[in-house]
Motif scaffolding. Structure first.
Motif, PDB file in Angstrom:
ATOM      1  N   LEU A 111      12.747  10.757  15.301  1.00 48.62           N
ATOM      2  CA  LEU A 111      12.308  12.138  15.489  1.00 48.62           C
ATOM      3  C   LEU A 111      10.998  12.423  14.768  1.00 48.62           C
ATOM      4  O   LEU A 111      10.395  13.472  14.983  1.00 48.62           O
ATOM      5  N   SER A 112      10.548  11.512  13.925  1.00 47.82           N
ATOM      6  CA  SER A 112       9.314  11.718  13.173  1.00 47.82           C
ATOM      7  C   SER A 112       8.097  11.488  14.063  1.00 47.82           C
ATOM      8  O   SER A 112       8.157  10.686  15.010  1.00 47.82           O
ATOM      9  N   PRO A 113       6.987  12.164  13.781  1.00 47.88           N
ATOM     10  CA  PRO A 113       5.776  11.968  14.595  1.00 47.88           C
ATOM     11  C   PRO A 113       5.297  10.521  14.554  1.00 47.88           C
ATOM     12  O   PRO A 113       5.251   9.906  13.494  1.00 47.88           O
ATOM     13  N   GLY A 114       4.946   9.979  15.719  1.00 45.22           N
ATOM     14  CA  GLY A 114       4.408   8.630  15.797  1.00 45.22           C
ATOM     15  C   GLY A 114       5.433   7.524  15.702  1.00 45.22           C
ATOM     16  O   GLY A 114       5.069   6.349  15.618  1.00 45.22           O
TER      17      GLY A 114
ATOM     18  N   ALA B  41      -2.979  -0.992  14.141  1.00 39.72           N
ATOM     19  CA  ALA B  41      -1.744  -0.260  13.854  1.00 39.72           C
ATOM     20  C   ALA B  41      -0.569  -1.199  13.641  1.00 39.72           C
ATOM     21  O   ALA B  41       0.348  -0.877  12.871  1.00 39.72           O
ATOM     22  N   TRP B  42      -0.568  -2.365  14.318  1.00 35.62           N
ATOM     23  CA  TRP B  42       0.558  -3.285  14.146  1.00 35.62           C
ATOM     24  C   TRP B  42       0.636  -3.794  12.706  1.00 35.62           C
ATOM     25  O   TRP B  42       1.706  -4.177  12.233  1.00 35.62           O
ATOM     26  N   TRP B  43      -0.488  -3.771  11.997  1.00 38.43           N
ATOM     27  CA  TRP B  43      -0.509  -4.224  10.614  1.00 38.43           C
ATOM     28  C   TRP B  43      -0.342  -3.054   9.633  1.00 38.43           C
ATOM     29  O   TRP B  43       0.468  -3.119   8.716  1.00 38.43           O
ATOM     30  N   THR B  44      -1.085  -1.967   9.836  1.00 40.40           N
ATOM     31  CA  THR B  44      -1.072  -0.845   8.892  1.00 40.40           C
ATOM     32  C   THR B  44       0.047   0.153   9.152  1.00 40.40           C
ATOM     33  O   THR B  44       0.424   0.907   8.262  1.00 40.40           O
ATOM     34  N   GLY B  45       0.584   0.185  10.370  1.00 38.49           N
ATOM     35  CA  GLY B  45       1.563   1.202  10.736  1.00 38.49           C
ATOM     36  C   GLY B  45       0.947   2.422  11.370  1.00 38.49           C
ATOM     37  O   GLY B  45       1.668   3.320  11.825  1.00 38.49           O
ATOM     38  N   GLY B  46      -0.380   2.504  11.370  1.00 43.36           N
ATOM     39  CA  GLY B  46      -1.059   3.620  12.021  1.00 43.36           C
ATOM     40  C   GLY B  46      -0.722   4.959  11.405  1.00 43.36           C
ATOM     41  O   GLY B  46      -0.529   5.085  10.187  1.00 43.36           O
ATOM     42  N   ASP B  47      -0.625   5.975  12.257  1.00 47.65           N
ATOM     43  CA  ASP B  47      -0.391   7.343  11.780  1.00 47.65           C
ATOM     44  C   ASP B  47       1.019   7.540  11.233  1.00 47.65           C
ATOM     45  O   ASP B  47       1.265   8.498  10.495  1.00 47.65           O
ATOM     46  N   PHE B  48       1.951   6.670  11.612  1.00 46.15           N
ATOM     47  CA  PHE B  48       3.318   6.831  11.109  1.00 46.15           C
ATOM     48  C   PHE B  48       3.408   6.495   9.633  1.00 46.15           C
ATOM     49  O   PHE B  48       4.120   7.143   8.868  1.00 46.15           O
ATOM     50  N   GLY B  49       2.687   5.461   9.225  1.00 45.71           N
ATOM     51  CA  GLY B  49       2.760   4.997   7.844  1.00 45.71           C
ATOM     52  C   GLY B  49       3.102   3.522   7.793  1.00 45.71           C
ATOM     53  O   GLY B  49       3.395   2.898   8.823  1.00 45.71           O
ATOM     54  N   PRO B  50       3.097   2.932   6.612  1.00 47.41           N
ATOM     55  CA  PRO B  50       3.278   1.483   6.480  1.00 47.41           C
ATOM     56  C   PRO B  50       4.570   0.943   7.067  1.00 47.41           C
ATOM     57  O   PRO B  50       4.622  -0.213   7.500  1.00 47.41           O
ATOM     58  N   GLU B  51       5.636   1.758   7.096  1.00 46.40           N
ATOM     59  CA  GLU B  51       6.918   1.247   7.600  1.00 46.40           C
ATOM     60  C   GLU B  51       6.846   0.813   9.060  1.00 46.40           C
ATOM     61  O   GLU B  51       7.676   0.022   9.506  1.00 46.40           O
ATOM     62  N   ALA B  52       5.868   1.335   9.811  1.00 53.36           N
ATOM     63  CA  ALA B  52       5.715   0.953  11.216  1.00 53.36           C
ATOM     64  C   ALA B  52       4.796  -0.249  11.386  1.00 53.36           C
ATOM     65  O   ALA B  52       4.494  -0.630  12.516  1.00 53.36           O
ATOM     66  N   GLY B  53       4.362  -0.846  10.291  1.00 55.91           N
ATOM     67  CA  GLY B  53       3.466  -1.993  10.359  1.00 55.91           C
ATOM     68  C   GLY B  53       4.044  -3.209   9.672  1.00 55.91           C
ATOM     69  O   GLY B  53       4.953  -3.115   8.831  1.00 55.91           O
TER      70      GLY B  53
ATOM     71  N   GLY C  99      -2.900  -4.326   1.323  1.00 54.56           N
ATOM     72  CA  GLY C  99      -3.857  -3.547   2.101  1.00 54.56           C
ATOM     73  C   GLY C  99      -5.268  -3.662   1.580  1.00 54.56           C
ATOM     74  O   GLY C  99      -6.232  -3.745   2.357  1.00 54.56           O
ATOM     75  N   LEU C 100      -5.420  -3.692   0.256  1.00 51.07           N
ATOM     76  CA  LEU C 100      -6.754  -3.849  -0.333  1.00 51.07           C
ATOM     77  C   LEU C 100      -7.318  -5.240  -0.053  1.00 51.07           C
ATOM     78  O   LEU C 100      -8.503  -5.391   0.266  1.00 51.07           O
ATOM     79  N   LEU C 101      -6.464  -6.257  -0.190  1.00 51.97           N
ATOM     80  CA  LEU C 101      -6.933  -7.627   0.002  1.00 51.97           C
ATOM     81  C   LEU C 101      -7.307  -7.907   1.458  1.00 51.97           C
ATOM     82  O   LEU C 101      -8.188  -8.739   1.725  1.00 51.97           O
ATOM     83  N   THR C 102      -6.653  -7.224   2.387  1.00 54.36           N
ATOM     84  CA  THR C 102      -6.984  -7.405   3.800  1.00 54.36           C
ATOM     85  C   THR C 102      -7.986  -6.363   4.282  1.00 54.36           C
ATOM     86  O   THR C 102      -8.256  -6.271   5.485  1.00 54.36           O
ATOM     87  N   THR C 103      -8.539  -5.603   3.344  1.00 55.06           N
ATOM     88  CA  THR C 103      -9.609  -4.608   3.570  1.00 55.06           C
ATOM     89  C   THR C 103      -9.227  -3.509   4.559  1.00 55.06           C
ATOM     90  O   THR C 103     -10.104  -2.909   5.193  1.00 55.06           O
TER      91      THR C 103
ATOM     92  N   LEU D 265      -0.398   7.269  -3.534  1.00 58.89           N
ATOM     93  CA  LEU D 265      -1.345   6.413  -2.837  1.00 58.89           C
ATOM     94  C   LEU D 265      -1.966   7.054  -1.598  1.00 58.89           C
ATOM     95  O   LEU D 265      -2.866   6.472  -0.989  1.00 58.89           O
ATOM     96  N   GLY D 266      -1.469   8.212  -1.189  1.00 54.99           N
ATOM     97  CA  GLY D 266      -2.090   8.936  -0.088  1.00 54.99           C
ATOM     98  C   GLY D 266      -1.880   8.330   1.280  1.00 54.99           C
ATOM     99  O   GLY D 266      -2.697   8.531   2.182  1.00 54.99           O
ATOM    100  N   LEU D 267      -0.782   7.615   1.482  1.00 53.83           N
ATOM    101  CA  LEU D 267      -0.467   7.030   2.783  1.00 53.83           C
ATOM    102  C   LEU D 267       0.510   7.936   3.534  1.00 53.83           C
ATOM    103  O   LEU D 267       1.296   8.662   2.919  1.00 53.83           O
ATOM    104  N   PRO D 268       0.482   7.906   4.867  1.00 51.80           N
ATOM    105  CA  PRO D 268       1.440   8.732   5.621  1.00 51.80           C
ATOM    106  C   PRO D 268       2.875   8.307   5.321  1.00 51.80           C
ATOM    107  O   PRO D 268       3.156   7.127   5.120  1.00 51.80           O
ATOM    108  N   ASN D 269       3.760   9.287   5.313  1.00 54.19           N
ATOM    109  CA  ASN D 269       5.182   9.018   5.081  1.00 54.19           C
ATOM    110  C   ASN D 269       5.967   9.502   6.284  1.00 54.19           C
ATOM    111  O   ASN D 269       6.045  10.702   6.536  1.00 54.19           O
ATOM    112  N   SER D 270       6.510   8.563   7.050  1.00 54.64           N
ATOM    113  CA  SER D 270       7.301   8.882   8.244  1.00 54.64           C
ATOM    114  C   SER D 270       6.546   9.824   9.185  1.00 54.64           C
ATOM    115  O   SER D 270       7.085  10.819   9.664  1.00 54.64           O
ATOM    116  N   GLY D 271       5.287   9.507   9.430  1.00 47.48           N
ATOM    117  CA  GLY D 271       4.496  10.270  10.374  1.00 47.48           C
ATOM    118  C   GLY D 271       3.892  11.544   9.836  1.00 47.48           C
ATOM    119  O   GLY D 271       3.213  12.271  10.565  1.00 47.48           O
TER     120      GLY D 271
END
Length: 301
Positions: free
Chosen positions: A188-191, A257-269, A121-125, A235-241
């Motif tokens: 059932l998780s948000p996002g 969002a397709w890369w970062t996972g958006g509001d759901f968190g990295p697992e969706a990206g 994530g840092l390397l891809t800014t 790391l302060g990232l969303p966990n399961s929405g």
């Protein structure tokens, strides 16, 4: 007319339920036991003097997953004892040095996997980080909560269920089936959506693989716990929405969002797929050691 000799007790052995059915039956049983335990706990609080609304307000994530952990253990005992005829059920959590060491390997894998993801994530800014605060009581409470989340979910998805479905379907089909169930449970998780389901299922394959290879849930518990704590608590990232209520590092996420996972968190990206080979490499020595407790059944083979 008898088809074979009777055992010395004079009783014919009890016929076991089909492993596919017994594994499936454990799921609703665990949910019923969880709901019953939470209802009992809420009732005790009301009897202690709290109003129903106050009692329901005490049902936090920690309480729910402690109940789920106890329910999964109870479900394993009931299904093993009465559906499979096993006098000594295998809970998949042996308290022996080697499997506990595998649990530490799981923690190392979770830390390394999240580290690789964050570096990507840092390397891809798409991540911008700054130090937020040191670990306080809220952090340690979150870490404790996530331990029971990890134990409860691993018992539910990769305990008795994985063991019985491995006997039914074989190793990789059972791993795939339980991993898809693991991903679908997070709908059932948000996002949540298709990408989050596929991403979580892909991670679930790593969890199932190490459980089948070692015959123990401890490496999967360690991986699951470290992943969650690193993701949101460190790391302060969303966990399961769910946004991190606090974190040691404040992370601003900017990117598709397709890369970062958006509001759901990295697992969706797609970024979360970077973590899978890292976790696999760290866990490989534990898999080669292949601890197999006696009576672990086909899940350990």
């Amino acid at each position: 007319m008898r088809n074979g000799p009777l055992p010395r007790s004079g009783r014919r052995p009890r016929r076991r339920l089909h492993p596919g059915l017994s594994g499936f039956f454990s799921l609703p049983l665990t949910l019923v036991l969880t709901a019953s335990g939470l209802a009992l706990w809420t009732g005790c609080l009301v009897l202690a003097g709290l109003s129903p609304d106050e009692a329901l307000g005490r049902l936090n994530v920690l309480t729910i997953y402690v109940a789920m952990t106890l329910a999964a253990l109870g479900s394993t005992w009931l299904c093993s004892r009465f559906l499979d005829g096993e006098p000594r059920p295998d809970y998949g959590l042996p308290l022996a040095p080697l499997p506990l060491a595998h649990g530490l390997a799981g923690i190392a894998a979770g830390v390394a996997a999240q580290g690789a993801l964050y570096l990507a994530g840092l390397l891809t800014t798409v991540y911008a980080a700054r130090w937020n605060a040191g670990p306080g009581p809220a952090f340690w409470h979150y870490a404790l909560t996530q331990f029971f989340v990890a134990v409860g979910e691993e018992l539910f998805h990769r305990g008795y269920l994985l063991r019985r479905w491995t006997a039914w379907l074989g190793r990789w089909p059972a791993a795939a089936a339980t991993s898809l169930l693991f991903g679908a449970a997070h709908l059932l998780s948000p996002g949540a959506g298709i990408l989050s389901t596929v991403g979580i299922a892909a991670h679930g394959l790593v969890y199932a693989w190490i459980v089948q290879a070692t015959g123990s849930l401890w490496p999967a518990v360690g991986l699951h716990w470290a992943w969650n704590v690193m993701e949101a608590g460190v790391l302060g990232l969303p966990n399961s929405g769910t946004p991190a209520p606090f974190a040691l590092v404040a992370t601003a996420v900017n990117g598709p969002a397709w890369w970062t996972g958006g509001d759901f968190g990295p697992e969706a990206g797609v970024i979360s797929l970077v973590a899978i080979p890292v976790a696999w490499l760290v866990l490989w020595p534990a898999a080669r050691g292949a601890y197999r407790p006696s009576g672990a059944g086909t899940a350990a083979r």
